[in-house]
Design an enzyme around this catalytic site. Structure first.
Site, PDB file in Angstrom:
ATOM      1  N   HIS A 156      16.825  33.295 -17.110  1.00  0.00           N
ATOM      2  CA  HIS A 156      15.807  32.521 -16.469  1.00  0.00           C
ATOM      3  C   HIS A 156      14.957  33.361 -15.542  1.00  0.00           C
ATOM      4  O   HIS A 156      14.512  32.988 -14.553  1.00  0.00           O
ATOM      5  CB  HIS A 156      16.668  31.507 -15.544  1.00  0.00           C
ATOM      6  CG  HIS A 156      17.668  30.837 -15.956  1.00  0.00           C
ATOM      7  ND1 HIS A 156      17.428  29.610 -16.477  1.00  0.00           N
ATOM      8  CD2 HIS A 156      18.984  31.046 -15.969  1.00  0.00           C
ATOM      9  CE1 HIS A 156      18.729  29.303 -16.919  1.00  0.00           C
ATOM     10  NE2 HIS A 156      19.634  30.121 -16.845  1.00  0.00           N
ATOM     11  N   SER A 277      -9.885  48.555 -16.898  1.00  0.00           N
ATOM     12  CA  SER A 277     -10.919  47.410 -16.570  1.00  0.00           C
ATOM     13  C   SER A 277     -12.261  48.079 -16.240  1.00  0.00           C
ATOM     14  O   SER A 277     -12.470  49.112 -16.045  1.00  0.00           O
ATOM     15  CB  SER A 277     -10.403  46.965 -15.215  1.00  0.00           C
ATOM     16  OG  SER A 277     -11.228  46.367 -14.557  1.00  0.00           O
ATOM     17  N   LYS A 283      -7.050  50.011 -12.721  1.00  0.00           N
ATOM     18  CA  LYS A 283      -6.375  49.169 -13.748  1.00  0.00           C
ATOM     19  C   LYS A 283      -5.668  50.012 -14.959  1.00  0.00           C
ATOM     20  O   LYS A 283      -6.610  50.823 -15.437  1.00  0.00           O
ATOM     21  CB  LYS A 283      -7.133  47.860 -14.030  1.00  0.00           C
ATOM     22  CG  LYS A 283      -7.191  47.002 -12.962  1.00  0.00           C
ATOM     23  CD  LYS A 283      -5.895  46.619 -12.474  1.00  0.00           C
ATOM     24  CE  LYS A 283      -5.227  45.355 -13.392  1.00  0.00           C
ATOM     25  NZ  LYS A 283      -6.036  44.303 -13.714  1.00  0.00           N
ATOM     26  N   GLU A 290      -0.224  41.707 -24.564  1.00  0.00           N
ATOM     27  CA  GLU A 290      -0.636  40.464 -24.590  1.00  0.00           C
ATOM     28  C   GLU A 290      -1.409  39.737 -25.704  1.00  0.00           C
ATOM     29  O   GLU A 290      -1.171  38.600 -25.956  1.00  0.00           O
ATOM     30  CB  GLU A 290      -1.735  40.726 -23.341  1.00  0.00           C
ATOM     31  CG  GLU A 290      -1.268  41.067 -22.026  1.00  0.00           C
ATOM     32  CD  GLU A 290      -2.529  41.377 -20.977  1.00  0.00           C
ATOM     33  OE1 GLU A 290      -2.714  40.450 -20.267  1.00  0.00           O
ATOM     34  OE2 GLU A 290      -3.265  42.183 -21.284  1.00  0.00           O
TER      35      GLU A 290
END
Ligand code: ARG
Length: 459
Positions: A156, A277, A283, A290
């Site tokens: 979970h 970024s 970043k 992804e």
């Protein structure tokens, strides 16, 4: 304008028809497979006496030249080349004249296209399998390197029990092993030649489908000509297998996204496998991971789209079946690109042993060890669970650190409290397939052997 069917029609095809129905824009990818199918077909026609041996030679030579033109990129397509099969036959006829015009004897594009696509799928699924094996090898290597480092295992997405990093990585490796099984099985099932089925009903000519099947390296010949030209189960199955691989990449990708987040800080990506970024200088983003997640949606879409196209089709061939190619090509491309990118990412990712251990050393993560300690003393598990749960609750309410409460507890005491020390719990898993160091060492051996056997299976 000359089409394959022009004899029957007064007028040439409308531009709108060609624009809508042509598949040449994507099926040129089947060129070498179509040529292989045509070679096998023309040889068979020669063997059964439908073409003279000199005609066979002429057609084979024309096929060889056509293939060279296609591979060199100087094949001259014409507007009416609606698909690669038409284009190749047109060119062969230009080159070999009357003998070329005999190439399509006893053949339809229906059995021709099914043959080419099976040859293509058989070859390409093997390429996918190689890429899967390569990623598995990386996971194995990283598991070996991981040694005894451990991190929280989650259920979970709540910290559950500490696990060895090797164990966690190999969990993804075993999922890929099932993909290899599926790829092998799908390749075996599609290994049937449809050539010789004609348009749908076979032929009155003395064709021998077994001969062309043998030349093409198919293990079997169709049993039913109608099934042969309308069966695209192999495309649906390939798309499913590719979807499962896409899903496995996606699930691994999700771990990477989480592990590399500042919140977890368990791992960091190599510069070559991370993105920056355009605005935020600090970043470092896990775009491969992804996209592994995102592209799984696309690959599943290819599967669902195609099976829906298939589901209402009457026998035998319908033009709807032309919709088999783009999803298959796209899923193959995306899954292979994903496997290769993930391979690089996983070979170079750096794990932060300290951060992983710190997160896993939370004493409550060893709560079940306390309960099992009581079980070993003969206490029923339900009762033991209640004893420990009560201590966890009191500790979380601020009464005292868990170790202290455990030490003071008459049923548990200091020897039980020692189980809460950093790194102790993970080493206590001793059952087969568990995360303890003994079982994981065995698992690493077994995984390596499994990988070797799969490699051999795909030779
Ligand atoms: N381009 C077609 C396909 O990929 C070839 C078969 C066309 N057959 C036909 N009867 N129109 O399915």
């Amino acid at each position: 304008m000359s089409t394959l069917w022009h004899g029957r029609f007064g007028d040439g095809p409308a531009d709108a028809l060609l624009a809508y129905t042509a598949s040449i824009g994507f099926d040129a990818r089947l060129a070498v497979d179509d040529i292989a199918g045509s070679r096998a077909h023309v040889q068979m026609l020669g063997d059964v006496g439908l073409l003279a041996s000199q005609e066979v030679t002429q057609v084979l030579e024309a096929l060889t030249q056509t293939e060279a033109e296609l591979l060199a990129g100087d094949f001259a397509f014409v507007v009416t080349d609606e698909d690669i099969h038409t284009a190749i036959e047109r060119r062969v006829t230009e080159l070999a004249g009357l003998a070329g015009a005999k190439l399509h004897t006893g053949r339809s594009r229906n059995d021709q296209v099914a043959t080419a696509l099976r040859l293509f799928a058989k070859r390409e699924l093997a390429v996918v399998a190689k890429d899967v094996l390569a990623l598995q090898a990386v996971l194995l290597e990283r598991a070996v390197q991981a040694g005894q480092s451990y991190l929280p295992g989650y259920t979970h997405l709540q910290r559950a029990q500490p696990v060895l990093l090797a164990h966690h990585l190999l969990a993804h490796g075993w999922a890929l092993a099932r993909d290899i099984d599926r790829l092998v099985a799908a390749r075996e099932r599609l290994n049937v030649s449809p050539l010789g089925a004609g348009a749908l009903a076979g032929s009155s000519l003395p064709l021998d489908p077994a001969l062309s099947a043998g030349t093409l390296g198919f293990n079997n010949v169709f049993e039913n000509s109608m099934d042969a030209v309308s069966d695209r189960d192999f495309v649906a199955e390939s798309l499913f297998v590719l979807s499962m691989i896409g899903i496995h990449l996606s699930r691994l990708g999700e771990e990477i996204v989480f592990w590399t987040s500042q919140e977890a800080g368990f791992a960091s990506l190599d510069d070559a496998y991370a993105t920056g970024s355009s605005m935020l200088p600090q970043k470092k983003n896990p775009d491969i991971a992804e996209l592994a997640r995102g592209k799984a949606g696309r690959v599943i879409g290819n599967l669902t789209g195609f099976v829906v196209s298939l589901k209402g089709l009457p026998l035998a061939y319908n033009r709807d079946l032309q919709e088999d190619k783009e999803p298959l090509f796209d899923s193959l491309d995306q899954v292979c690109l994903g496997l290769r990118a993930m391979n690089g990412l996983m070979s170079t990712i750096k794990f932060n042993q300290k951060a992983m251990a710190a997160a896993a050393d939370d004493p409550t993560m060893a709560a079940v060890d306390l309960a099992e300690h009581l079980v070993a003393k003969g206490i029923a598990f339900r009762e033991a669970h209640a004893v420990v749960a009560d201590l966890v609750r009191r500790s979380e309410a601020g009464e005292a650190p868990l170790a202290e409460l455990v030490s003071q507890n008459p049923q548990l005491g200091p020897s039980a409290a020692a189980l809460l020390a950093p790194g102790v719990a993970v080493g206590r898993r001793s059952t087969p397939g568990s995360t303890g160091s003994g079982p994981v060492a065995t698992q690493i051996e077994r995984f390596g052997a499994h990988l070797e056997a799969d490699r051999a299976r795909l030779e």
